[in-house]
Design an enzyme around this catalytic site. Structure first.
Site, PDB file in Angstrom:
ATOM      1  N   ARG A   1       0.817  -1.211   0.000  1.00 27.18           N
ATOM      2  CA  ARG A   1       0.000   0.000   0.000  1.00 27.18           C
ATOM      3  C   ARG A   1       0.849   1.259   0.000  1.00 27.18           C
ATOM      4  O   ARG A   1       0.394   2.317  -0.401  1.00 27.18           O
ATOM      5  CB  ARG A   1      -0.911  -0.004   1.216  1.00 27.18           C
ATOM      6  CG  ARG A   1      -2.296  -0.504   0.877  1.00 27.18           C
ATOM      7  CD  ARG A   1      -3.214  -0.262   1.988  1.00 27.18           C
ATOM      8  NE  ARG A   1      -2.544  -0.593   3.248  1.00 27.18           N
ATOM      9  CZ  ARG A   1      -3.200  -0.874   4.363  1.00 27.18           C
ATOM     10  NH1 ARG A   1      -4.495  -0.873   4.381  1.00 27.18           N
ATOM     11  NH2 ARG A   1      -2.548  -1.155   5.473  1.00 27.18           N
TER      12      ARG A   1
ATOM     13  N   LYS B   1       2.680 -18.490   8.213  1.00 29.19           N
ATOM     14  CA  LYS B   1       2.050 -18.658   9.504  1.00 29.19           C
ATOM     15  C   LYS B   1       1.926 -17.289  10.167  1.00 29.19           C
ATOM     16  O   LYS B   1       2.705 -16.419   9.810  1.00 29.19           O
ATOM     17  CB  LYS B   1       2.824 -19.645  10.372  1.00 29.19           C
ATOM     18  CG  LYS B   1       4.093 -19.062  11.012  1.00 29.19           C
ATOM     19  CD  LYS B   1       4.655 -20.010  12.012  1.00 29.19           C
ATOM     20  CE  LYS B   1       4.299 -19.611  13.411  1.00 29.19           C
ATOM     21  NZ  LYS B   1       5.284 -18.703  14.037  1.00 29.19           N
TER      22      LYS B   1
ATOM     23  N   HIS C   1       8.582 -22.447   8.261  1.00 31.23           N
ATOM     24  CA  HIS C   1       9.970 -22.316   7.801  1.00 31.23           C
ATOM     25  C   HIS C   1      10.898 -23.368   8.417  1.00 31.23           C
ATOM     26  O   HIS C   1      11.969 -23.626   7.897  1.00 31.23           O
ATOM     27  CB  HIS C   1      10.499 -20.888   7.995  1.00 31.23           C
ATOM     28  CG  HIS C   1      10.957 -20.572   9.383  1.00 31.23           C
ATOM     29  ND1 HIS C   1      10.091 -20.251  10.393  1.00 31.23           N
ATOM     30  CD2 HIS C   1      12.191 -20.537   9.937  1.00 31.23           C
ATOM     31  CE1 HIS C   1      10.784 -20.022  11.506  1.00 31.23           C
ATOM     32  NE2 HIS C   1      12.070 -20.191  11.265  1.00 31.23           N
TER      33      HIS C   1
ATOM     34  N   LYS D   1      14.529 -25.822   6.879  1.00 29.26           N
ATOM     35  CA  LYS D   1      15.881 -25.855   7.465  1.00 29.26           C
ATOM     36  C   LYS D   1      16.588 -27.125   7.025  1.00 29.26           C
ATOM     37  O   LYS D   1      16.022 -28.215   7.083  1.00 29.26           O
ATOM     38  CB  LYS D   1      15.802 -25.818   8.993  1.00 29.26           C
ATOM     39  CG  LYS D   1      15.420 -24.454   9.544  1.00 29.26           C
ATOM     40  CD  LYS D   1      15.406 -24.492  11.061  1.00 29.26           C
ATOM     41  CE  LYS D   1      14.791 -23.234  11.628  1.00 29.26           C
ATOM     42  NZ  LYS D   1      15.730 -22.132  11.774  1.00 29.26           N
TER      43      LYS D   1
ATOM     44  N   GLU E   1      15.066 -20.580  22.798  1.00 28.35           N
ATOM     45  CA  GLU E   1      15.521 -19.335  22.170  1.00 28.35           C
ATOM     46  C   GLU E   1      16.031 -18.401  23.251  1.00 28.35           C
ATOM     47  O   GLU E   1      15.459 -18.329  24.341  1.00 28.35           O
ATOM     48  CB  GLU E   1      14.369 -18.657  21.445  1.00 28.35           C
ATOM     49  CG  GLU E   1      13.854 -19.445  20.276  1.00 28.35           C
ATOM     50  CD  GLU E   1      12.807 -18.634  19.522  1.00 28.35           C
ATOM     51  OE1 GLU E   1      13.169 -18.004  18.526  1.00 28.35           O
ATOM     52  OE2 GLU E   1      11.649 -18.631  19.951  1.00 28.35           O
TER      53      GLU E   1
ATOM     54  N   ASP F   1       2.501 -19.892  18.786  1.00 29.57           N
ATOM     55  CA  ASP F   1       3.609 -19.368  17.981  1.00 29.57           C
ATOM     56  C   ASP F   1       4.595 -20.466  17.574  1.00 29.57           C
ATOM     57  O   ASP F   1       5.110 -20.449  16.463  1.00 29.57           O
ATOM     58  CB  ASP F   1       4.343 -18.285  18.788  1.00 29.57           C
ATOM     59  CG  ASP F   1       5.457 -17.626  17.995  1.00 29.57           C
ATOM     60  OD1 ASP F   1       5.190 -17.220  16.849  1.00 29.57           O
ATOM     61  OD2 ASP F   1       6.589 -17.524  18.507  1.00 29.57           O
TER      62      ASP F   1
ATOM     63  N   HIS G   1       5.993 -25.420  14.560  1.00 25.39           N
ATOM     64  CA  HIS G   1       7.364 -25.920  14.422  1.00 25.39           C
ATOM     65  C   HIS G   1       7.617 -27.204  15.228  1.00 25.39           C
ATOM     66  O   HIS G   1       8.159 -28.175  14.704  1.00 25.39           O
ATOM     67  CB  HIS G   1       8.375 -24.851  14.863  1.00 25.39           C
ATOM     68  CG  HIS G   1       8.219 -23.534  14.160  1.00 25.39           C
ATOM     69  ND1 HIS G   1       7.817 -23.440  12.851  1.00 25.39           N
ATOM     70  CD2 HIS G   1       8.424 -22.262  14.575  1.00 25.39           C
ATOM     71  CE1 HIS G   1       7.778 -22.160  12.502  1.00 25.39           C
ATOM     72  NE2 HIS G   1       8.136 -21.425  13.533  1.00 25.39           N
TER      73      HIS G   1
HETATM   74  C1  BG6 Z   1       8.871 -18.016  14.248  1.00 26.16           C
HETATM   75  C2  BG6 Z   1       8.260 -17.571  15.537  1.00 26.16           C
HETATM   76  O1  BG6 Z   1       7.956 -18.790  13.517  1.00 26.16           O
HETATM   77  O2  BG6 Z   1      10.030 -18.794  14.522  1.00 26.16           O
HETATM   78  C3  BG6 Z   1       9.269 -16.786  16.358  1.00 26.16           C
HETATM   79  O3  BG6 Z   1       7.133 -16.756  15.252  1.00 26.16           O
HETATM   80  C4  BG6 Z   1      10.532 -17.573  16.542  1.00 26.16           C
HETATM   81  O4  BG6 Z   1       8.728 -16.435  17.610  1.00 26.16           O
HETATM   82  C5  BG6 Z   1      11.049 -18.091  15.212  1.00 26.16           C
HETATM   83  O5  BG6 Z   1      11.497 -16.726  17.134  1.00 26.16           O
HETATM   84  C6  BG6 Z   1      12.220 -19.025  15.421  1.00 26.16           C
HETATM   85  O6  BG6 Z   1      12.801 -19.325  14.196  1.00 26.16           O
HETATM   86  P1  BG6 Z   1      14.337 -19.720  14.076  1.00 26.16           P
HETATM   87  O7  BG6 Z   1      14.500 -20.028  12.623  1.00 26.16           O
HETATM   88  O8  BG6 Z   1      15.119 -18.545  14.542  1.00 26.16           O
HETATM   89  O9  BG6 Z   1      14.525 -20.920  14.961  1.00 26.16           O
END
Ligand code: BG6
Length: 478
Positions: A46, A143, A173, A177, A211, A230, A235
């Site tokens: 936009r 997502k 994603h 990996k 994390e 999340d 994941h």
């Molecule tokens: C995302 C989450 O899908 O994956 C984040 O929304 C998270 O909260 C991230 O930090 C982690 O991805 P990676 O590739 O850094 O392990």
């Protein structure tokens, strides 16, 4: 393998994901020679920018997120020549004719919805009403795919009204990996592990995605999502599927996704006392979760650990312990397959308990360690000791493996190639929500409040208890 020429339209082209992940991924593949010259990338947003303004923004992002490749000024300028921009509104017809005028006939046409889910429907409708969809059209969605089962169903229905399932690429994603795909190679490429990969030999499995980062900049989204929505629903469940699934007949999209779906459908509901939620607390000058989100009463979890059961022939009785959290001691994603003790110790009680364990490190320092038991060296009789058979992929495969392609590089190229193996199918996403929803509903019904944990720790003490009660313990996070 180079791909055929394609047009890729990124809705939300000025947004964070596009600038931080998608465009740098495309640039890296361009530098790797994976594209033919005629490719066209069109940012659509936009923002009232013109092409020059957009190119300026892209250049900045590439300098930050694809620094190495940017050192080659000619590569950067060749890439930018392939990039265009359209100011367009997903909620009105403004800009769509201009977009139509830029697209090329007879080639793969991918529309990347790097926007909030509320725009999926309007964008899908306009792609159709402006006649932009061809046989070779693909839709890529990010997502979160919904907030719960109902909203995921509604999104699936919206997309299905305009596109067939074979045209829809739902991104998780983690599946892109390198090391996550390696899980399948380890399991199904070796004779060594698969015969032992069941409840007869495996005591339990631990999946940890820790994390050290927090949620800065994403407070609003995260406060509504929490760790369960999340990370766990997508994941960690995908990792669980890859670890627990039956061997697919071949490495093809539906064969793999059918097997993953069976795992999710075989999951028992999780008992309330098998879940621990946590929320990081402030200290030593660092703000706690509640301060970060500006809600003193927030009950959103930044950590979750749970015990899951896959009720099927292979896994009956083998618990899967899953945990993930923010602001923990380290960034570390590891799967630990903990084998049972030998049935009988010929060395007597003094030799202690020694069980094999296979650790698959997904990130960082990707590799595999197998803990084996040997005799302690020396004259002290038959004493046993555990040693690691350690393989770091970087050491074994050379420096190139230290810098594997980013997940988005693989995933975007797979969209262009038309390979859906590493994308979630609609029924998989719905099944994952069907398992997650009652857990979250239970928290609301009970007024559950997450347990505090220290920044830089391994999570709340109750997560240790979850294991201790079962006579087990978490492997360290490092
Ligand atoms: C995302 C989450 O899908 O994956 C984040 O929304 C998270 O909260 C991230 O930090 C982690 O991805 P990676 O590739 O850094 O392990």
């Amino acid at each position: 393998i180079p791909v055929d020429p394609f047009d890729l339209v990124i809705f939300g082209g000025t947004g964070d994901l596009a600038q931080r992940k998608i465009l740098p991924a495309l640039f890296r593949r361009f530098c790797a020679g994976q594209w033919p010259q005629q490719v066209q990338i069109i940012g659509a947003a936009r923002a009232g920018l013109d092409r020059q303004g957009f190119l300026g923004m892209v250049t900045e992002s590439l300098r930050t997120y694809a620094e190495n490749q940017c050192r080659d000024a000619s590569a950067l300028s060749a890439f930018l020549q392939r990039v265009d921009y359209v100011a367009l509104d997903g909620l009105s017809d403004e800009g769509w004719d201009q977009l139509a005028g830029k697209l090329t006939a007879d080639r793969v046409r991918a529309f990347y919805f790097s926007v909030g889910p509320s725009l999926f429907g309007p964008l899908a409708e306009r792609i159709k009403s402006h006649d932009l969809a061809t046989q070779e059209t693909r839709i890529v969605v990010e997502k979160p795919f919904g907030h719960d089962l109902d909203s995921a169903r509604a999104l699936n229905a919206t997309l299905a009204a305009h596109f067939s399932e074979s045209q829809i690429y739902r991104i998780d994603h983690y599946l892109g990996k390198e090391t996550v795909q390696n899980l399948m190679a380890v399991r199904f490429g070796n004779m060594l592990f698969e015969p032992l990969w069941n409840s007869q030999y495996v005591d339990h499995i631990q999946i940890t995605v820790a994390e050290s980062v927090g949620i800065d900049g994403r407070e609003e989204y995260y406060e509504r999502a929490g760790a369960m929505r999340d990370m766990m629903q997508n994941h960690l469940m995908q990792l669980l599927c890859l670890i627990a699934m039956e061997p697919p007949a071949k490495f093809d999209p539906d064969a793999v996704r059918d097997e993953k779906l069976k795992v999710i459908r075989a999951l028992d509901p999780v008992k309330p006392h098998h879940i621990v939620r946590g929320q990081f607390e402030g200290g030593a000058g660092n703000p706690g979760y509640r301060e970060v989100v500006g809600n003193r009463r927030s009950t959103t979890e930044s950590y979750v650990a749970l015990r899951a059961h896959v009720s099927n022939w292979r896994w009956a009785g083998t618990p899967f312990y899953l945990r993930t959290g923010k602001r923990l001691v380290a960034r570390s994603s590891v799967i630990n397959v903990m084998f049972k003790d030998a049935p009988h110790s010929i060395f007597g009680a003094d030799a202690g308990r020694h069980a094999n364990a296979l650790s698959i490190r997904l990130q960082p320092n990707e590799g595999i360690t197998l803990k084996v038991t040997i005799k302690e060296p020396g004259q002290g009789g038959m004493r046993l000791v555990d040693v690691p058979l350690d393989m770091s992929f970087a050491e074994a495969l050379g420096p190139e493996s230290q810098d594997p392609p980013d997940a988005y590089e693989r995933l975007v190229m797979d969209v262009i190639r038309g390979n859906q193996t590493l994308f979630m199918r609609g029924d998989e996403v719905e099944a994952a929500w069907a398992w997650t929803d009652p857990i979250i509903a239970g928290w609301h019904a009970r007024g559950d409040v997450p347990k505090p944990y220290d920044i830089g720790s391994t999570g709340p003490g109750d997560a240790e208890l979850l294991m201790k009660r079962d006579g087990r313990r978490w492997q360290g996070i490092n």
